[in-house]
Scaffold this motif. Structure first.
Motif, mmCIF file in Angstrom:
data_model
loop_
_atom_site.group_PDB
_atom_site.id
_atom_site.type_symbol
_atom_site.label_atom_id
_atom_site.label_comp_id
_atom_site.label_asym_id
_atom_site.label_seq_id
_atom_site.Cartn_x
_atom_site.Cartn_y
_atom_site.Cartn_z
ATOM 1 N N THR A 26 53.955 47.429 36.680
ATOM 2 C CA THR A 26 55.403 47.646 36.545
ATOM 3 C C THR A 26 56.199 46.570 37.272
ATOM 4 O O THR A 26 57.404 46.445 37.063
ATOM 5 C CB THR A 26 55.781 49.023 37.116
ATOM 6 N N GLU A 27 55.536 45.789 38.146
ATOM 7 C CA GLU A 27 56.217 44.710 38.873
ATOM 8 C C GLU A 27 56.331 43.438 38.040
ATOM 9 O O GLU A 27 56.922 42.457 38.482
ATOM 10 C CB GLU A 27 55.461 44.422 40.171
ATOM 11 N N ARG A 28 55.786 43.471 36.868
ATOM 12 C CA ARG A 28 55.861 42.335 35.946
ATOM 13 C C ARG A 28 57.325 42.005 35.658
ATOM 14 O O ARG A 28 58.157 42.887 35.413
ATOM 15 C CB ARG A 28 55.120 42.716 34.671
ATOM 16 N N ASP A 29 57.649 40.699 35.657
ATOM 17 C CA ASP A 29 59.026 40.265 35.407
ATOM 18 C C ASP A 29 59.428 40.590 33.965
ATOM 19 O O ASP A 29 58.657 40.360 33.028
ATOM 20 C CB ASP A 29 59.134 38.759 35.658
ATOM 21 N N THR A 30 60.618 41.105 33.823
ATOM 22 C CA THR A 30 61.093 41.494 32.481
ATOM 23 C C THR A 30 61.371 40.289 31.601
ATOM 24 O O THR A 30 61.530 40.438 30.380
ATOM 25 C CB THR A 30 62.368 42.339 32.602
ATOM 26 N N GLN A 31 61.448 39.085 32.177
ATOM 27 C CA GLN A 31 61.736 37.877 31.407
ATOM 28 C C GLN A 31 60.493 37.295 30.731
ATOM 29 O O GLN A 31 60.592 36.347 29.954
ATOM 30 C CB GLN A 31 62.347 36.799 32.320
ATOM 31 N N ILE A 32 59.337 37.852 31.042
ATOM 32 C CA ILE A 32 58.102 37.319 30.456
ATOM 33 C C ILE A 32 58.070 37.625 28.964
ATOM 34 O O ILE A 32 58.136 38.785 28.551
ATOM 35 C CB ILE A 32 56.853 37.926 31.151
ATOM 36 N N ARG A 33 57.970 36.604 28.163
ATOM 37 C CA ARG A 33 57.922 36.749 26.702
ATOM 38 C C ARG A 33 56.477 36.604 26.233
ATOM 39 O O ARG A 33 56.091 35.614 25.616
ATOM 40 C CB ARG A 33 58.821 35.697 26.039
ATOM 41 N N ALA A 34 55.679 37.576 26.575
ATOM 42 C CA ALA A 34 54.268 37.579 26.197
ATOM 43 C C ALA A 34 53.823 39.032 26.099
ATOM 44 O O ALA A 34 54.358 39.900 26.792
ATOM 45 C CB ALA A 34 53.429 36.824 27.222
ATOM 46 N N PRO A 35 52.853 39.333 25.249
ATOM 47 C CA PRO A 35 52.381 40.714 25.123
ATOM 48 C C PRO A 35 51.786 41.220 26.431
ATOM 49 O O PRO A 35 51.165 40.463 27.182
ATOM 50 C CB PRO A 35 51.336 40.639 24.016
ATOM 51 N N ARG A 36 51.974 42.516 26.696
ATOM 52 C CA ARG A 36 51.455 43.122 27.919
ATOM 53 C C ARG A 36 49.996 43.534 27.706
ATOM 54 O O ARG A 36 49.683 44.264 26.763
ATOM 55 C CB ARG A 36 52.282 44.352 28.285
ATOM 56 N N PRO A 37 49.078 43.088 28.562
ATOM 57 C CA PRO A 37 47.676 43.526 28.438
ATOM 58 C C PRO A 37 47.559 45.035 28.655
ATOM 59 O O PRO A 37 48.237 45.599 29.517
ATOM 60 C CB PRO A 37 46.957 42.759 29.542
ATOM 61 N N ARG A 38 46.714 45.683 27.883
ATOM 62 C CA ARG A 38 46.523 47.133 28.011
ATOM 63 C C ARG A 38 45.400 47.466 29.000
ATOM 64 O O ARG A 38 45.454 48.499 29.668
ATOM 65 C CB ARG A 38 46.206 47.733 26.647
ATOM 66 N N THR A 39 44.393 46.632 29.044
ATOM 67 C CA THR A 39 43.283 46.829 29.984
ATOM 68 C C THR A 39 42.973 45.503 30.669
ATOM 69 O O THR A 39 43.401 44.438 30.207
ATOM 70 C CB THR A 39 42.009 47.321 29.263
ATOM 71 N N ASN A 40 42.241 45.598 31.758
ATOM 72 C CA ASN A 40 41.862 44.390 32.482
ATOM 73 C C ASN A 40 40.376 44.111 32.239
ATOM 74 O O ASN A 40 39.503 44.724 32.863
ATOM 75 C CB ASN A 40 42.115 44.557 33.984
ATOM 76 N N PRO A 41 40.073 43.201 31.330
ATOM 77 C CA PRO A 41 38.656 42.922 31.018
ATOM 78 C C PRO A 41 37.897 42.294 32.175
ATOM 79 O O PRO A 41 36.663 42.266 32.172
ATOM 80 C CB PRO A 41 38.745 41.978 29.819
ATOM 81 N N PHE A 42 38.621 41.783 33.181
ATOM 82 C CA PHE A 42 37.948 41.166 34.324
ATOM 83 C C PHE A 42 37.250 42.202 35.197
ATOM 84 O O PHE A 42 36.490 41.838 36.104
ATOM 85 C CB PHE A 42 38.949 40.369 35.166
ATOM 86 N N ASP A 43 37.493 43.488 34.932
ATOM 87 C CA ASP A 43 36.828 44.543 35.704
ATOM 88 C C ASP A 43 35.319 44.540 35.499
ATOM 89 O O ASP A 43 34.575 45.123 36.301
ATOM 90 C CB ASP A 43 37.395 45.915 35.330
ATOM 91 N N ILE A 44 34.852 43.894 34.434
ATOM 92 C CA ILE A 44 33.402 43.881 34.183
ATOM 93 C C ILE A 44 32.687 42.933 35.130
ATOM 94 O O ILE A 44 31.460 42.991 35.262
ATOM 95 C CB ILE A 44 33.087 43.470 32.724
ATOM 96 N N VAL A 45 33.426 42.062 35.795
ATOM 97 C CA VAL A 45 32.812 41.066 36.674
ATOM 98 C C VAL A 45 33.033 41.473 38.121
ATOM 99 O O VAL A 45 34.171 41.657 38.551
ATOM 100 C CB VAL A 45 33.392 39.662 36.441
ATOM 101 N N THR A 46 31.960 41.638 38.857
ATOM 102 C CA THR A 46 32.036 41.956 40.284
ATOM 103 C C THR A 46 31.099 41.021 41.036
ATOM 104 O O THR A 46 29.942 40.858 40.659
ATOM 105 C CB THR A 46 31.628 43.417 40.548
ATOM 106 N N PHE A 47 31.624 40.426 42.083
ATOM 107 C CA PHE A 47 30.830 39.509 42.906
ATOM 108 C C PHE A 47 30.488 40.207 44.220
ATOM 109 O O PHE A 47 31.381 40.681 44.926
ATOM 110 C CB PHE A 47 31.606 38.217 43.177
ATOM 111 N N HIS A 48 29.208 40.277 44.535
ATOM 112 C CA HIS A 48 28.747 40.962 45.733
ATOM 113 C C HIS A 48 28.288 39.955 46.784
ATOM 114 O O HIS A 48 27.821 38.865 46.469
ATOM 115 C CB HIS A 48 27.585 41.899 45.402
ATOM 116 N N ASN A 49 28.424 40.356 48.050
ATOM 117 C CA ASN A 49 27.896 39.575 49.187
ATOM 118 C C ASN A 49 28.368 38.122 49.163
ATOM 119 O O ASN A 49 27.588 37.188 49.332
ATOM 120 C CB ASN A 49 26.361 39.605 49.189
ATOM 121 N N LEU A 50 29.675 37.943 48.951
ATOM 122 C CA LEU A 50 30.205 36.581 48.865
ATOM 123 C C LEU A 50 30.073 35.822 50.183
ATOM 124 O O LEU A 50 30.044 34.593 50.196
ATOM 125 C CB LEU A 50 31.673 36.625 48.432
ATOM 126 N N ARG A 51 30.019 36.551 51.288
ATOM 127 C CA ARG A 51 29.858 35.874 52.579
ATOM 128 C C ARG A 51 28.565 35.056 52.628
ATOM 129 O O ARG A 51 28.482 34.034 53.288
ATOM 130 C CB ARG A 51 29.846 36.897 53.715
#
Length: 605
Positions: free
Chosen positions: A240-265
């Motif tokens: 909801t914090e997305r700027d109202t001036q953005i002229r692009a379709p709003r994503p419905r889901t976040n496909p990046f959720d399929i990627v998780t990086f573990h033990n990055l340290r």
């Protein structure tokens, strides 16, 4: 400054007109020379002061940092190699104009960051204070190939600036790489809403296959930062914090959720400790460093302060202490300053330094007093480069000086590799030394300026790991001409390794073919009397002193197989190689051969 032929009446009129209107004198300086132009300008001091102020202001309006080099170039499109070649009166007026404009820029540029951060600009020039100077952070959004994706990224970074008051440039660089890679492999992606899980999997594979300029692959840590940066942009575009001036379709889901990086340290390369042999060699040749760099080297080596904490030391940084042979060093821990304020602590932190270093630092402060007065600053370390006399010192020349000594004298670590020096290594090295000399976590946290002991505990963990590594496979190789694999040692604690070493010395773990590293807690070996199982046991350690014995076993086994083959042939059996008895003896032969080959190749297994 040598005399020059005076300007002609026509040139004088043109020069005066340029000074009144705030234009460059490049045409006059090209015809008559810079010296003649300056001699004419000095005839009207008030007009010259106004002209210098106007030209300096023009540089400010372009949001470019002022320096005497920049001011001279804007006036003449030319500068001499040294200010000492200019007329003393003109030089004084020039430096005064530059310093006055710097004061104005320090206020205007930081306040003007908010006007730069807009989705309608392709290049953002953001400034942040660093001591008494400004440092530029430049974000060039034109580097993002696809304009539609570029627009969405700009809106996200506008949002970040509104929330934090600053922009993290490394995050922008990581996102830029990931977006351009995605644009190359997926031309159908016009907006973030077009990105699918398949695109992300392909993106990760492409980043893992990518190589840096030096041929090295991207680190897993950097890949994670790139992908997670796009994930945060996607979250913003969905929120909801997305700027109202953005002229692009709003994503419905976040496909990046399929990627998780573990033990990055584990993938982030830790700062190395400077080995003792490298420190000794550097100390031998430290006299070759310029005086200021030698002082910096001793400060870093004896205090463990961060780069900014040393470079922004002030003229009142030395204080007396009640203990002999030491003084107090007062500094601002800039990295934790905000946290100190939240806890009600003051700006300054104090640690002890040897009196001889404190004396040299005090002498430097006294000798530099006049220059600081001219520069109008209390910082004791400043750049000596032409055009930047009044700026905070740059770290690169200091690092380059030490690396030059390392290359010159071929200073290597214990592996014979040329040591790669970074300033952060000073702090880590001092922390390890304090721990090895019995410092507690509380003492270490105070010395390093930490607000809690958690960070200090990380240093302790590394030191424990370093101590544990002392009883590693190389240790057993050198002591007993044996080698233990990492797999054999990984279950042993530091104390257990010491006991293992004692058992080896007393011969209590000696077996017929070498030494056994089976843990006592695992109980007695069920196969102790079985030669076949001992040969293939993962707990067996052997070495080159047992090579004759292994060769003897190998020869006896070869003879045994030959006799078996003769018996089978006498019975007219041709498929004996499939018999269980023959297979077992053949596997034992292979085991003997493998051990012999390994010992002959490496000296041990």
């Amino acid at each position: 400054m040598s005399k020059a032929k005076p300007l002609t009446a026509e040139q004088c009129e043109a020069a005066r007109e340029a000074m009144l209107t705030g234009h460059s004198l490049s045409k006059i300086s090209r015809c008559a020379g810079v010296v003649a132009a300056i001699e004419y300008m000095l005839k009207d001091i008030r007009l010259l002061e106004t002209y210098l102020q106007r030209m300096a202001s023009a540089i400010t309006q372009k949001r470019e940092q002022i320096s005497h080099s920049a001011l001279l170039l804007s006036m003449f499109h030319y500068e001499m190699s040294s200010l000492s070649l200019y007329d003393p009166a003109f030089k004084e007026m020039l430096l005064k104009a530059v310093e006055q404009e710097r004061i104005i820029q320090r206020k205007l540029f930081v306040a003007g960051n908010s006007t730069e951060v807009t989705p309608y600009r392709d290049v953002w020039k953001l400034y942040e204070p660093y001591g008494n100077v400004l440092r530029l952070k430049r974000l060039d959004f034109t580097a993002i190939k696809r304009p539609s994706l570029r627009s969405e990224v700009k809106y996200y970074f506008c949002y970040l600036f509104e929330q934090r008051g600053k922009v993290y440039v490394p995050l922008f660089d990581a996102c830029k790489l990931a977006i351009n890679t995605l644009a190359d492999i997926a031309p159908e992606v016009i907006y973030f809403a077009d990105i699918t899980e398949g695109h992300i999997r392909t993106l990760v594979l492409a980043l893992e296959a990518m190589r840096k300029n030096d041929g090295e692959p991207l680190s897993q840590y950097y890949i994670a930062k790139s992908v997670n940066g796009l994930k945060r942009i996607m979250c913003y575009l969905m929120s909801t914090e997305r700027d109202t001036q953005i002229r692009a379709p709003r994503p419905r889901t976040n496909p990046f959720d399929i990627v998780t990086f573990h033990n990055l340290r584990q993938f982030n390369t830790p700062t190395e400790i400077i080995p003792e042999e490298v420190v000794e060699q550097l100390d031998l040749h430290r006299e070759e460093m310029p005086c200021q760099y030698r002082l910096l080297y001793d400060l870093f080596m004896n205090t463990g302060l961060r780069l900014k904490e040393v470079y922004l030391l002030e003229e009142d940084c030395i204080e007396e202490s009640r203990y002999p042979n030491v003084c107090q060093l007062k500094y601002i821990p800039h990295k934790t300053l905000s946290a100190r304020h939240r806890r009600g602590a003051g700006d300054y932190h104090r640690i002890m330094i040897p009196k001889d270093i404190a004396g040299r630092l005090s002498q430097h402060i006294i000798e530099d007093a006049e220059e600081r007065k001219i520069a109008g600053t209390s910082y004791i370390f400043r750049s000596r480069r032409y055009g930047y006399e009044r700026a905070v010192i740059d770290s690169q020349p200091f690092v380059k000086c030490i690396r030059g000594i390392i290359r010159k004298y071929d200073i290597c670590d214990e592996n014979g590799e040329l040591w790669h020096f970074t300033i952060k290594q000073f702090r880590k090295t001092l922390a390890v030394r304090l721990i090895e000399n019995g410092a507690t976590t509380v003492e270490l946290a105070y010395w390093l300026g930490h607000l809690c002991s958690d960070t200090a505990a990380k240093y302790y963990a590394e030191v424990r790991k370093k101590k544990l590594a002392e009883l590693n496979t190389e240790f057993f190789r050198s002591k007993f001409e044996l080698i233990m694999t990492g797999e054999q040692l990984e279950n042993y604690t530091q104390e257990e390794r010491r006991l293992l070493y004692t058992d080896f010395c007393l011969g209590q773990r000696r077996v017929e073919l070498g030494f056994c590293v089976r843990k006592v807690a695992d109980g007695p070996c069920a196969d102790r009397c079985s030669l076949y199982n001992c040969v293939n046991c993962r707990n067996l350690c052997t070495g080159k002193q047992y090579l004759p014995y292994w060769k003897g076993l190998l020869q006896e086994q070869e003879k045994l197989l030959d006799r078996l083959a003769e018996v089978y042939k006498s019975e007219r059996i041709t498929d004996y190689s499939e018999y269980l008895e023959y297979k077992q003896e053949y596997r034992l032969l292979e085991s003997y051969q493998s051990v012999v080959n390994m010992i002959e190749k490496e000296g041990c297994i």
